[in-house]
Write a protein that holds these residues in place. Sequence first.
Motif, PDB file in Angstrom:
ATOM      1  N   PHE A 142       0.853  -1.199   0.000  1.00 11.86           N
ATOM      2  CA  PHE A 142       0.000   0.000   0.000  1.00 11.86           C
ATOM      3  C   PHE A 142       0.883   1.242   0.000  1.00 11.86           C
ATOM      4  O   PHE A 142       1.020   1.921   1.016  1.00 11.86           O
ATOM      5  CB  PHE A 142      -0.912  -0.005   1.230  1.00 11.86           C
ATOM      6  CG  PHE A 142      -1.929  -1.115   1.256  1.00 11.86           C
ATOM      7  CD1 PHE A 142      -3.071  -1.054   0.483  1.00 11.86           C
ATOM      8  CD2 PHE A 142      -1.744  -2.222   2.080  1.00 11.86           C
ATOM      9  CE1 PHE A 142      -4.022  -2.070   0.525  1.00 11.86           C
ATOM     10  CE2 PHE A 142      -2.686  -3.248   2.132  1.00 11.86           C
ATOM     11  CZ  PHE A 142      -3.831  -3.166   1.350  1.00 11.86           C
ATOM     12  N   GLY A 143       1.538   1.526  -1.104  1.00 11.51           N
ATOM     13  CA  GLY A 143       2.425   2.684  -1.217  1.00 11.51           C
ATOM     14  C   GLY A 143       1.795   3.778  -2.055  1.00 11.51           C
ATOM     15  O   GLY A 143       0.571   3.957  -2.030  1.00 11.51           O
ATOM     16  N   THR A 144       2.607   4.505  -2.795  1.00 13.17           N
ATOM     17  CA  THR A 144       2.103   5.558  -3.678  1.00 13.17           C
ATOM     18  C   THR A 144       1.079   4.937  -4.631  1.00 13.17           C
ATOM     19  O   THR A 144      -0.020   5.446  -4.816  1.00 13.17           O
ATOM     20  CB  THR A 144       3.267   6.167  -4.478  1.00 13.17           C
ATOM     21  OG1 THR A 144       4.300   6.511  -3.559  1.00 13.17           O
ATOM     22  CG2 THR A 144       2.824   7.385  -5.250  1.00 13.17           C
ATOM     23  N   VAL A 230      -1.116 -13.983   2.954  1.00 16.52           N
ATOM     24  CA  VAL A 230      -1.158 -12.614   2.435  1.00 16.52           C
ATOM     25  C   VAL A 230      -0.299 -11.712   3.325  1.00 16.52           C
ATOM     26  O   VAL A 230      -0.625 -11.489   4.492  1.00 16.52           O
ATOM     27  CB  VAL A 230      -2.612 -12.070   2.397  1.00 16.52           C
ATOM     28  CG1 VAL A 230      -2.645 -10.660   1.796  1.00 16.52           C
ATOM     29  CG2 VAL A 230      -3.521 -13.011   1.614  1.00 16.52           C
ATOM     30  N   PHE A 231       0.814 -11.245   2.770  1.00 16.61           N
ATOM     31  CA  PHE A 231       1.653 -10.277   3.475  1.00 16.61           C
ATOM     32  C   PHE A 231       1.252  -8.876   3.031  1.00 16.61           C
ATOM     33  O   PHE A 231       0.811  -8.690   1.890  1.00 16.61           O
ATOM     34  CB  PHE A 231       3.127 -10.504   3.147  1.00 16.61           C
ATOM     35  CG  PHE A 231       3.683 -11.782   3.699  1.00 16.61           C
ATOM     36  CD1 PHE A 231       4.100 -11.850   5.029  1.00 16.61           C
ATOM     37  CD2 PHE A 231       3.784 -12.920   2.906  1.00 16.61           C
ATOM     38  CE1 PHE A 231       4.608 -13.036   5.553  1.00 16.61           C
ATOM     39  CE2 PHE A 231       4.291 -14.105   3.432  1.00 16.61           C
ATOM     40  CZ  PHE A 231       4.712 -14.156   4.752  1.00 16.61           C
ATOM     41  N   TYR A 232       1.455  -7.907   3.912  1.00 21.12           N
ATOM     42  CA  TYR A 232       1.165  -6.531   3.502  1.00 21.12           C
ATOM     43  C   TYR A 232       2.218  -5.571   4.035  1.00 21.12           C
ATOM     44  O   TYR A 232       2.880  -5.835   5.046  1.00 21.12           O
ATOM     45  CB  TYR A 232      -0.248  -6.097   3.923  1.00 21.12           C
ATOM     46  CG  TYR A 232      -0.483  -6.069   5.418  1.00 21.12           C
ATOM     47  CD1 TYR A 232      -0.992  -7.176   6.080  1.00 21.12           C
ATOM     48  CD2 TYR A 232      -0.187  -4.935   6.170  1.00 21.12           C
ATOM     49  CE1 TYR A 232      -1.205  -7.159   7.446  1.00 21.12           C
ATOM     50  CE2 TYR A 232      -0.408  -4.900   7.539  1.00 21.12           C
ATOM     51  CZ  TYR A 232      -0.907  -6.016   8.178  1.00 21.12           C
ATOM     52  OH  TYR A 232      -1.104  -6.002   9.534  1.00 21.12           O
ATOM     53  N   ALA A 233       2.370  -4.446   3.304  1.00 19.66           N
ATOM     54  CA  ALA A 233       3.373  -3.436   3.654  1.00 19.66           C
ATOM     55  C   ALA A 233       2.845  -2.077   3.206  1.00 19.66           C
ATOM     56  O   ALA A 233       1.852  -1.997   2.485  1.00 19.66           O
ATOM     57  CB  ALA A 233       4.676  -3.748   2.914  1.00 19.66           C
ATOM     58  N   GLY A 234       3.527  -0.996   3.631  1.00 22.18           N
ATOM     59  CA  GLY A 234       3.232   0.328   3.082  1.00 22.18           C
ATOM     60  C   GLY A 234       2.405   1.217   4.001  1.00 22.18           C
ATOM     61  O   GLY A 234       1.665   0.746   4.866  1.00 22.18           O
ATOM     62  N   GLY A 235       2.546   2.522   3.752  1.00 22.23           N
ATOM     63  CA  GLY A 235       1.986   3.538   4.631  1.00 22.23           C
ATOM     64  C   GLY A 235       0.475   3.535   4.768  1.00 22.23           C
ATOM     65  O   GLY A 235      -0.058   3.961   5.788  1.00 22.23           O
ATOM     66  N   ALA A 236      -0.249   3.069   3.746  1.00 27.03           N
ATOM     67  CA  ALA A 236      -1.706   3.128   3.804  1.00 27.03           C
ATOM     68  C   ALA A 236      -2.324   1.830   4.340  1.00 27.03           C
ATOM     69  O   ALA A 236      -3.551   1.713   4.434  1.00 27.03           O
ATOM     70  CB  ALA A 236      -2.263   3.440   2.423  1.00 27.03           C
ATOM     71  N   ALA A 237      -1.476   0.878   4.715  1.00 29.41           N
ATOM     72  CA  ALA A 237      -1.988  -0.436   5.132  1.00 29.41           C
ATOM     73  C   ALA A 237      -2.962  -0.330   6.308  1.00 29.41           C
ATOM     74  O   ALA A 237      -4.011  -0.984   6.318  1.00 29.41           O
ATOM     75  CB  ALA A 237      -0.826  -1.356   5.496  1.00 29.41           C
ATOM     76  N   ASP A 238      -2.629   0.520   7.276  1.00 30.16           N
ATOM     77  CA  ASP A 238      -3.459   0.594   8.487  1.00 30.16           C
ATOM     78  C   ASP A 238      -4.916   0.902   8.169  1.00 30.16           C
ATOM     79  O   ASP A 238      -5.817   0.487   8.890  1.00 30.16           O
ATOM     80  CB  ASP A 238      -2.948   1.702   9.409  1.00 30.16           C
ATOM     81  CG  ASP A 238      -1.699   1.266  10.150  1.00 30.16           C
ATOM     82  OD1 ASP A 238      -1.326   0.081  10.008  1.00 30.16           O
ATOM     83  OD2 ASP A 238      -1.098   2.116  10.830  1.00 30.16           O
ATOM     84  N   TYR A 239      -5.137   1.667   7.090  1.00 29.56           N
ATOM     85  CA  TYR A 239      -6.505   2.061   6.751  1.00 29.56           C
ATOM     86  C   TYR A 239      -7.289   0.939   6.074  1.00 29.56           C
ATOM     87  O   TYR A 239      -8.493   0.828   6.228  1.00 29.56           O
ATOM     88  CB  TYR A 239      -6.488   3.297   5.837  1.00 29.56           C
ATOM     89  CG  TYR A 239      -5.885   4.480   6.530  1.00 29.56           C
ATOM     90  CD1 TYR A 239      -6.660   5.279   7.367  1.00 29.56           C
ATOM     91  CD2 TYR A 239      -4.539   4.752   6.407  1.00 29.56           C
ATOM     92  CE1 TYR A 239      -6.099   6.335   8.051  1.00 29.56           C
ATOM     93  CE2 TYR A 239      -3.959   5.817   7.088  1.00 29.56           C
ATOM     94  CZ  TYR A 239      -4.744   6.586   7.907  1.00 29.56           C
ATOM     95  OH  TYR A 239      -4.183   7.624   8.593  1.00 29.56           O
ATOM     96  N   VAL A 240      -6.596   0.118   5.308  1.00 21.48           N
ATOM     97  CA  VAL A 240      -7.297  -0.871   4.485  1.00 21.48           C
ATOM     98  C   VAL A 240      -7.362  -2.247   5.170  1.00 21.48           C
ATOM     99  O   VAL A 240      -8.310  -3.001   4.948  1.00 21.48           O
ATOM    100  CB  VAL A 240      -6.600  -1.006   3.097  1.00 21.48           C
ATOM    101  CG1 VAL A 240      -7.400  -1.914   2.176  1.00 21.48           C
ATOM    102  CG2 VAL A 240      -6.429   0.356   2.441  1.00 21.48           C
ATOM    103  N   VAL A 241      -6.368  -2.535   6.008  1.00 17.72           N
ATOM    104  CA  VAL A 241      -6.278  -3.896   6.552  1.00 17.72           C
ATOM    105  C   VAL A 241      -7.507  -4.326   7.382  1.00 17.72           C
ATOM    106  O   VAL A 241      -7.935  -5.473   7.263  1.00 17.72           O
ATOM    107  CB  VAL A 241      -4.940  -4.093   7.317  1.00 17.72           C
ATOM    108  CG1 VAL A 241      -4.962  -5.318   8.199  1.00 17.72           C
ATOM    109  CG2 VAL A 241      -3.797  -4.194   6.294  1.00 17.72           C
TER     110      VAL A 241
END
Length: 287
Positions: A142-144, A230-241
Amino acid sequence: MYDASKAVLLIDAGNTRIKFVYYESLSCRTPEGLPKSNKFILTHDEIERLSERLGQFNKKPTLVIGVNVAGSIIAAKISKQLRLHHGAGTYEQYWLSSQPQLLHLKNAYIDASQLGSDRWLAMLGLSVHEKAQHRPVMLVSFGTATTVDTVYQSEFLGGLIFPGLQMMADSLAQGTAQLPAIKWGKSSLPMTFPLSTADALESGMIAAQAAAVLRQWTCVVEQYGLNPVVFYAGGAADYVVPELHRLLAEQIRLHGFDTMELVPFDDPVLAGLLVYAQYCLQDSVAH
Ligand SMILES: Nc1ncnc2c1ncn2[C@@H]1O[C@H](COP(=O)(O)OP(=O)(O)OP(=O)(O)O)[C@@H](O)[C@H]1O
Ligand SMILES: CC(C)(CO)[C@@H](O)C(=O)NCCC(=O)O
């Protein structure tokens, strides 16, 4: 065995931020068995500080390996800072690009060179994860931009690219007369029937991001009949997870799988670059 004398710098130059990790030596380990590292982040406007930032470490990095998806001007600015830092000293510097194969990892992209080098190195980092041995593994970044990529049996199978959460918000605000810029508050589940513009925007964008990931999860399940990690990373992850967790839990139950694995993975690109740097510094490897 690694060449213990070399300090190493790894670089993940993204479209918003540039992540660096410095190792005085890859042989110097933490109690968890990982090489001791110093991570720092610069925005594009802060690149001119790189040389000064590197000056804070004991040794100059003589092996520098990076990926850059932010364009040639950014790469040139970083390289200039490295030259400034090293002065007359020698060092090796490589910008990696995507290839049909890197170490054990195969690339199914039709034209391997099109694939973003950050996605490719992240897949290398993902492919050595213990969970990747017997099951498909997915990485949602979940980056740019948001990317949803899959590796199975040491092959990158392809994935999705779509606008990241902030880019979705910015494009709506810029492309319409009545939609405001969003101020992201606390992360929450999207509402069923949002009743204000702010709620409609926030719920819509989170729902779109989570649903696209779920679509890709379903493709993997239908293709291989296995429950992917399912791994996740990136600045917007907190909102979508939170919403992704809800949707996945529902599907896991419907498919009769007994576990759900939705796992954070910090800095997957830097993890892949470390795998590659360790390979480069093995005694026997001529670069
Ligand atoms: N405080 C925040 N509020 C809302 N969104 C945020 C916040 N922080 C980060 N984000 C989201 O995270 C995205 C950036 O993520 P991240 O910082 O991981 O990416 P990046 O370093 O720019 O990566 P790259 O450029 O490599 O894609 C932003 O585009 C935005 O969607
Ligand atoms: C998708 C991004 C922007 C993610 O950082 C980057 O990997 C990129 O520019 N990729 C090039 C296109 C591709 O990966 O197919």
